[in-house]
Design an enzyme around this catalytic site. Structure first.
Site, PDB file in Angstrom:
ATOM      1  N   LYS A  67      -3.298  14.024 -17.050  1.00 39.34           N
ATOM      2  CA  LYS A  67      -4.043  12.199 -16.957  1.00 39.34           C
ATOM      3  C   LYS A  67      -4.302  12.563 -15.951  1.00 39.34           C
ATOM      4  CE  LYS A  67      -3.066   8.230 -17.362  1.00 39.34           C
ATOM      5  NZ  LYS A  67      -2.369   6.564 -17.835  1.00 39.34           N
ATOM      6  N   SER A 199       0.067  -7.360 -11.606  1.00 45.61           N
ATOM      7  CA  SER A 199      -0.202  -6.666 -10.683  1.00 45.61           C
ATOM      8  C   SER A 199      -0.053  -6.690  -9.441  1.00 45.61           C
ATOM      9  CB  SER A 199      -1.764  -5.460 -11.129  1.00 45.61           C
ATOM     10  OG  SER A 199      -2.361  -6.664 -10.366  1.00 45.61           O
ATOM     11  N   GLY A 220       4.309  -3.734 -15.669  1.00 45.12           N
ATOM     12  CA  GLY A 220       3.712  -3.177 -14.276  1.00 45.12           C
ATOM     13  C   GLY A 220       4.150  -2.935 -13.024  1.00 45.12           C
TER      14      GLY A 220
END
Length: 321
Positions: A67, A199, A220
């Site tokens: 990815k 985050s 996260g």
């Protein structure tokens, strides 16, 4: 070569298929039949973006690929796009030829939610009734929808640094017919399961915010320096990870490893619990924690599943390459 555009994925892949793909790949990783390649993740010096590659090879599922993508923090405000952008590339493991290109944005959201959902299924107490959410952004809605399918929850509680985003959680709770309550972090002691999905680069959820017997899914932290929970909570908990190498270097456990409050040998792969080579939770009072760093094999697993579904349903775009 097959192309599955981003716009088609929502109609092809649901939570059930995502869960099954992630469960299978975690099991393959723990049995040594699948492995991830080292992650490349860099600040590119433009648009405040982080860009990188995650890849691997699943010999059990014969899935090879990567990815490519990352995080553009100004996308939503400036371009009307979600901040996370990615594309998955699959290759034929027998020849190396490109097999498929798949939109990766929704897949990332689904596979991340599926990972925490797997951890809840295998590690949370069977009688869990209250689920707590730390974080209320875009990904939090995916997390909560998937998690609610794993236990007979009766209530959702939530905290977010920016409280104006809490209606995201209330919306999902309402869909499930459940009450929602906004709480301070100290109120998380009511929760039997907690998902952190922020985050943050500084811990918010600490050990004294968590009751005995709770399962926490930390979703996260995927970059060096990020941190959602206190090292006191990591030290207290029985820790399971998607991949131990990532957990200790760029996951939630990086800080506990650095200060010596947790050792690498203390961390187990969640796939071991799936394979029944580790018993997982040992008592109703045990605090369990899943460090979900997000591995490339997760992306490949859901991308492979969506390619199969696209071909089956006649949606796949086939091109010579």
């Amino acid at each position: 070569m097959i192309i599955v555009p981003e716009k088609e994925i929502g109609a092809l892949l649901g939570r059930k298929e995502s869960y099954e793909a992630i469960e299978q790949v975690f099991a393959a990783m723990a049995s040594g039949n699948a492995y991830n390649f080292p992650v490349v993740r860099e600040a590119i010096g433009h648009a405040d973006a982080l860009y990188g590659f995650k890849g691997g090879f699943d010999q059990a599922g014969m899935t090879l690929g990567l990815k490519a993508g990352g995080y553009w923090p100004n996308n939503l405000e400036t371009h009307g796009l979600i901040n996370h952008q990615s594309t998955v590339f699959l290759f034929d493991p027998d020849t190396g030829r490109v097999k498929a290109v798949v939109g990766g944005n929704l897949l990332t959201a689904l596979r991340t939610a599926a990972a925490s959902s797997v951890s809840i299924n295998y590690l949370a107490r069977k009688d869990a009734k209250v689920i707590g959410m730390v974080g209320a952004g875009h990904q939090a809605k995916f997390q909560l929808r998937a998690a609610l399918e794993q236990r007979n929850f009766e209530k959702v509680i939530g905290w977010n640094l920016h409280p104006e985003m809490l209606p995201n959680l209330e919306e999902v709770a309402a869909e499930a017919g459940l009450p929602f309550e906004a709480v301070e972090l100290s109120g998380m002691t009511e929760a039997d399961v907690i998902i952190t999905i922020t985050s943050s680069f500084a811990p918010t959820l600490m050990s004294d915010h968590v009751s005995d017997g709770t399962h926490i899914a930390c979703m996260g932290t995927d970059t060096i320096g990020k941190q959602e929970v206190g090292v006191d909570l990591i030290a207290r908990a029985s820790v399971f990870a998607d991949e131990i190498a990532q957990s200790i270097t760029l996951g939630e456990c990086q800080h506990a490893i650095a200060n010596g409050s947790k050792a690498e040998a203390d961390i187990r792969q969640v796939g071991e619990v799936i394979n029944s080579t580790h018993q997982g939770r040992t008592s109703d009072d045990e605090v369990t924690l899943f460090d979900g760093t997000g591995v490339g094999l997760q992306d490949l697993a859901v991308a492979s599943a969506v390619v199969d579904l696209a071909v089956e349903q006649g949606i796949a775009i086939k091109v010579d390459f």
